[in-house]
Design an enzyme around this catalytic site. Structure first.
Site, PDB file in Angstrom:
ATOM      1  N   GLY A 208       0.686  -1.254  -0.072  1.00  0.00           N
ATOM      2  CA  GLY A 208      -0.042  -0.064  -0.138  1.00  0.00           C
ATOM      3  C   GLY A 208       0.686   1.173  -0.085  1.00  0.00           C
ATOM      4  N   GLY A 209       2.064   1.144   0.045  1.00  0.00           N
ATOM      5  CA  GLY A 209       2.887   2.309  -0.083  1.00  0.00           C
ATOM      6  C   GLY A 209       2.634   3.412   1.047  1.00  0.00           C
ATOM      7  N   ASP A 230       3.743  -2.726   4.012  1.00  0.00           N
ATOM      8  CA  ASP A 230       4.593  -2.597   2.947  1.00  0.00           C
ATOM      9  C   ASP A 230       6.144  -2.884   3.328  1.00  0.00           C
ATOM     10  OD1 ASP A 230       6.029  -1.958   0.502  1.00  0.00           O
ATOM     11  OD2 ASP A 230       4.070  -0.831  -0.146  1.00  0.00           O
ATOM     12  N   ASP A 250       7.341  -8.365   4.894  1.00  0.00           N
ATOM     13  CA  ASP A 250       7.371  -8.794   3.280  1.00  0.00           C
ATOM     14  C   ASP A 250       6.629  -9.817   3.094  1.00  0.00           C
ATOM     15  OD1 ASP A 250       8.358 -10.379   1.193  1.00  0.00           O
ATOM     16  OD2 ASP A 250      10.248 -10.648   1.992  1.00  0.00           O
ATOM     17  N   MET A 251       5.731  -9.268   2.293  1.00  0.00           N
ATOM     18  CA  MET A 251       4.352 -10.347   1.521  1.00  0.00           C
ATOM     19  C   MET A 251       4.749 -11.673   1.094  1.00  0.00           C
ATOM     20  SD  MET A 251       3.669  -8.057  -2.078  1.00  0.00           S
ATOM     21  CE  MET A 251       4.833  -8.053  -3.288  1.00  0.00           C
ATOM     22  N   LYS A 264      -3.865  -3.756  -4.799  1.00  0.00           N
ATOM     23  CA  LYS A 264      -4.009  -2.861  -5.721  1.00  0.00           C
ATOM     24  C   LYS A 264      -2.914  -2.481  -6.941  1.00  0.00           C
ATOM     25  CE  LYS A 264      -4.744   2.351  -6.738  1.00  0.00           C
ATOM     26  NZ  LYS A 264      -3.312   2.294  -7.459  1.00  0.00           N
ATOM     27  N   HIS A 268       0.519  -7.287 -10.878  1.00  0.00           N
ATOM     28  CA  HIS A 268       1.257  -7.198 -12.462  1.00  0.00           C
ATOM     29  C   HIS A 268       2.550  -6.970 -12.287  1.00  0.00           C
ATOM     30  CE1 HIS A 268       0.771  -2.547 -12.836  1.00  0.00           C
ATOM     31  NE2 HIS A 268       1.546  -2.969 -11.941  1.00  0.00           N
TER      32      HIS A 268
END
Length: 367
Positions: A208-209, A230, A250-251, A264, A268
């Site tokens: 989400g920055g 994030d 860390d995702m 979001k 990609h």
């Protein structure tokens, strides 16, 4: 009509020449967009309070007399491309019969106005077009094609993009501002998608920055606890408020548990295998949540390439973005079939895809 040496008619060859030249000169489209943003022309017209004549515009810009005709040329070209309307106005005196042409804002140029409460995507333009460090990398595509593994920016900058941004605060600031400006468009989309968040008590915005999207959601739904997740160095100096908080991690290792996980324009950026890893961690986070298990879901906002259903200009945008993702991040925009393949590999079989914005789709997955 006579055929040329390739068996094509002259008419076909002329159209083909025009297509080649259109792409060749296409770089000027980007530079003209950069020009109106850097000169803050949308702001000038907005502050003027009404359509602005050429003489009024060049006066504000302090354009030399030798460049007045060129300014008119640029403005008319951008009007042809939908950034301005050319309208007829009368003199300041209501009884005046004098008519003048003037430039008015359109929906596109309104999105470039800075400093108002409305969405503004000028920072996105500035990131892509004002920073020669990044834009000049596009001249090295030939080298990228012969490199087996490295993304384009790693070849030209000497390090992965995220590492480069971390080491260069000015570039990182441009990037964060650009991502935040793009997220502002979510506010418009949410007006028709309130039901997406109904029944949820907690949501984690993965990747989400600086929290623009989460802040919009938290303000819209004050009883929904929003967590921006994030990398630690991204969120370390960010402070939450009320129902908004920031968590570093860390995702690819784990994701904080919640009723819903938001991704979001995250997936990609990554290869198929990495997308599967992220989604499995999302699934684990939802299953670990003790509340609303029946309403838990993964919410993906990303593009879905659909050449049969999309308008040609939207398809063109998605295909260009697909090229960008391939060369910059080793990621890709995906078709419905490719999304399905990733979901199934992650053990996710129940989902639906809906329109969201012009180029983004809403994908809701129910683990």
């Amino acid at each position: 009509m006579a055929s040329n040496n390739n068996g094509r008619t002259a008419s076909e060859s002329f159209k083909a020449q025009a297509l080649v030249y259109r792409h060749m000169y296409g770089i000027l489209d980007a530079m003209c967009l950069k020009w109106i943003v850097n000169f803050r022309i949308p702001n000038i017209i907005h502050n003027h309070g009404k359509p602005i004549t050429l003489s009024e515009l060049v006066s504000v810009l302090k354009i030399p007399s030798a460049k007045v005709d060129t300014t008119d040329l640029f403005m008319r070209y951008m009007a042809h491309n939908g950034f301005f309307d050319i309208v007829t106005i009368h003199g300041d005196d209501d009884s005046s019969q004098e008519e003048n042409e003037a430039f008015a804002l359109t929906a596109a140029s309104e999105l470039l106005i800075k400093g108002t409460e409305n969405p503004c995507i000028s920072p996105m333009v500035e990131m892509f077009l004002n920073d020669p460090t990044l834009s000049s990398s596009m001249h090295h595509l030939n080298k990228w094609f012969y490199d087996e593994n490295r993304p384009l920016y790693e070849i030209t900058l000497g390090k992965p993009l995220w590492e480069f941004l971390d080491k260069n605060p000015t570039n990182l600031s441009l990037y964060n501002d650009a991502m935040a400006s793009d997220s502002q468009m979510i506010k418009l989309a949410l007006e028709d998608h309130n039901m997406v968040f109904e029944g949820l008590e907690t949501i984690v915005d993965v990747g989400g920055g600086t929290g623009t999207t989460a802040q919009i959601i938290s303000e819209k739904f004050p009883t929904l606890k929003c967590i921006v997740f994030d990398l630690p160095h991204v969120v370390k100096n960010l402070k939450g408020c009320n129902n908004l908080s920031f968590v570093g991690g860390d995702m690819f290792e784990s994701i904080p548990k919640a009723d819903a996980i938001l991704l979001k324009v995250v997936l990609h950026n990554w290869s198929e295998d990495n997308c599967v890893k992220i989604l499995r961690n999302c699934k684990d986070a939802i299953n670990a949540s003790s509340k609303n298990k029946n309403k838990g879901k993964i919410i993906i906002l990303d593009s879905v390439i659909d050449e049969e259903q999309d308008e040609p200009e939207i398809t063109r945008l998605k295909l260009l973005m697909n090229i960008s993702m391939h060369i910059i991040h080793d990621g890709k925009e995906k078709t419905k079939k490719e999304w399905k393949n990733i979901f199934y590999k992650a053990g996710l079989y129940n989902y639906k895809i809906s329109p969201f914005t012009g180029y983004l789709s809403l994908i809701e997955i129910y683990p």
